[in-house]
Design a protein around this motif. Structure first.
Motif, PDB file in Angstrom:
ATOM      1  N   LYS A  50      17.689  45.461 -32.556  1.00 15.12           N
ATOM      2  CA  LYS A  50      17.830  46.270 -31.333  1.00 15.12           C
ATOM      3  C   LYS A  50      16.934  47.500 -31.333  1.00 15.12           C
ATOM      4  CE  LYS A  50      21.059  44.280 -28.802  1.00 15.12           C
ATOM      5  NZ  LYS A  50      20.839  43.970 -27.379  1.00 15.12           N
ATOM      6  N   ALA A  84      12.706  46.368 -34.175  1.00 14.97           N
ATOM      7  CA  ALA A  84      11.741  45.277 -33.977  1.00 14.97           C
ATOM      8  C   ALA A  84      10.971  45.513 -32.676  1.00 14.97           C
ATOM      9  CB  ALA A  84      12.473  43.939 -33.932  1.00 14.97           C
ATOM     10  N   PRO A  85       9.636  45.359 -32.710  1.00 13.85           N
ATOM     11  CA  PRO A  85       8.817  45.744 -31.556  1.00 13.85           C
ATOM     12  C   PRO A  85       8.846  44.741 -30.393  1.00 13.85           C
ATOM     13  CG  PRO A  85       7.420  44.949 -33.306  1.00 13.85           C
ATOM     14  CD  PRO A  85       8.815  44.913 -33.841  1.00 13.85           C
ATOM     15  N   PHE A  86       9.948  44.806 -29.659  1.00 14.77           N
ATOM     16  CA  PHE A  86      10.107  44.030 -28.422  1.00 14.77           C
ATOM     17  C   PHE A  86      10.519  45.014 -27.324  1.00 14.77           C
ATOM     18  CE2 PHE A  86      11.055  41.109 -31.864  1.00 14.77           C
ATOM     19  CZ  PHE A  86      10.407  39.944 -31.500  1.00 14.77           C
ATOM     20  N   TRP A  87      10.091  44.710 -26.097  1.00 12.67           N
ATOM     21  CA  TRP A  87      10.459  45.554 -24.959  1.00 12.67           C
ATOM     22  C   TRP A  87      10.884  44.649 -23.809  1.00 12.67           C
ATOM     23  CZ3 TRP A  87       6.066  45.993 -27.872  1.00 12.67           C
ATOM     24  CH2 TRP A  87       6.001  47.141 -28.700  1.00 12.67           C
ATOM     25  N   LYS A  88      12.010  44.993 -23.193  1.00 10.90           N
ATOM     26  CA  LYS A  88      12.535  44.162 -22.100  1.00 10.90           C
ATOM     27  C   LYS A  88      12.212  44.796 -20.745  1.00 10.90           C
ATOM     28  CE  LYS A  88      16.532  42.376 -24.634  1.00 10.90           C
ATOM     29  NZ  LYS A  88      17.189  43.344 -25.509  1.00 10.90           N
ATOM     30  N   GLU A 112       8.267  41.664 -23.846  1.00  9.40           N
ATOM     31  CA  GLU A 112       6.935  41.901 -24.415  1.00  9.40           C
ATOM     32  C   GLU A 112       7.094  42.106 -25.913  1.00  9.40           C
ATOM     33  OE1 GLU A 112       4.984  44.924 -22.138  1.00  9.40           O
ATOM     34  OE2 GLU A 112       3.414  45.199 -23.643  1.00  9.40           O
ATOM     35  N   CYS A 113       6.082  41.727 -26.648  1.00  6.44           N
ATOM     36  CA  CYS A 113       6.208  41.742 -28.106  1.00  6.44           C
ATOM     37  C   CYS A 113       4.882  42.144 -28.751  1.00  6.44           C
ATOM     38  CB  CYS A 113       6.602  40.312 -28.508  1.00  6.44           C
ATOM     39  SG  CYS A 113       6.393  39.906 -30.208  1.00  6.44           S
ATOM     40  N   TYR A 114       4.972  42.935 -29.809  1.00  5.87           N
ATOM     41  CA  TYR A 114       3.808  43.257 -30.647  1.00  5.87           C
ATOM     42  C   TYR A 114       3.906  42.278 -31.815  1.00  5.87           C
ATOM     43  CZ  TYR A 114       0.823  46.410 -33.552  1.00  5.87           C
ATOM     44  OH  TYR A 114      -0.168  46.960 -34.352  1.00  5.87           O
TER      45      TYR A 114
END
Lengths: 83, 149
Positions: free
Chosen positions: B114, B117-121, B48-50
């Motif tokens: 890591k 940056a606004p990413f969620w796994k 997921e990414c903002y």
């Protein structure tokens, strides 16, 4: 004010965001969090976990003391796991 | 150059872009979805990414790396959406006159991604989905760059 939710917060609330019009006394992130927590049972459950939630105002990570304005975009999310 | 995209990428094609400059060193990093955790098989991950914030953060890290290590070129590609084991997630390539700057900048960029940056796994294991938690070692890795961010 535009509010965005990501990851487990989005899933818990079952919405990816909402447009809100908070009262004039909501001037920083902390007071906004307290106000949002009153919106519903789901909001209350999410914002009780505020210590594990990060906040961005207009794409910059901020603390609970950060001031906010009516046209800000405010996002709530867990710590990032990019890369 | 930064790209945030759902689709896969061809790193051979990206590498060619780095050869155009008069660089003495090119370093690339490719992050791939692992097939298993310590004990369990990973079926897929969903990233997921903002998007608006991610674009800003990737541009920021590219700018910092370019300035600090005098890069000739820098390419950062980060994917989002559903990605299967063995597929690529992230591509970082840096080119510089000398190898030290290319190595250092590439390492800095992945350490930054890591935790900044606004990413969620979201991992899918045994048909159950669970968000990946931030690892302490990733936070520790970023601390060594504190003087430049």
């Amino acid at each position: 004010m535009k509010i965005l939710y990501f990851a487990w917060i989005r899933r818990s609330l079952e919405i990816s965001g909402e447009t809100i019009n908070p009262p004039k006394n909501i001037k920083n992130v902390k007071s906004l969090v307290n106000w949002l927590g009153l919106k519903s049972k789901k909001h209350k459950e999410v914002f009780l976990k505020i210590k594990s939630i990060r906040i961005a105002v207009n794409h910059e990570v901020v603390s609970l003391n950060n001031k906010i304005k009516q046209n800000d975009e405010i996002a709530f999310f867990p710590p990032f796991t990019g890369g | 150059m930064i790209k945030i995209q759902k689709k896969n990428f061809n790193f051979s094609e990206e590498n060619k872009k780095l050869l155009k400059n008069n660089s003495g060193a090119i370093v690339t990093f490719i992050g791939v979805v692992r097939g298993k955790t310590k004990t369990k098989k990973i079926q897929s991950i969903n990233i997921e990414c903002y998007l608006k914030m991610a674009e800003k953060k990737l541009e920021e890290v590219e700018m910092i790396a370019n300035k600090k290590w005098k890069l000739n070129n820098c390419i950062i590609i980060h994917r989002y959406g559903k990605i299967k084991p063995g597929e690529k997630i992230v591509y970082i390539a840096t080119s510089a006159e000398h190898r030290k700057n290319a190595f250092k900048s590439c390492e800095f960029i992945i350490d930054y991604l890591k935790t900044k940056a606004p990413f969620w796994k979201l991992e899918k294991i045994n048909s159950k989905e669970m968000y990946v938690r931030l690892k302490k070692k990733d936070e520790k890795n970023l601390k060594k760059w504190e003087n430049i961010i």
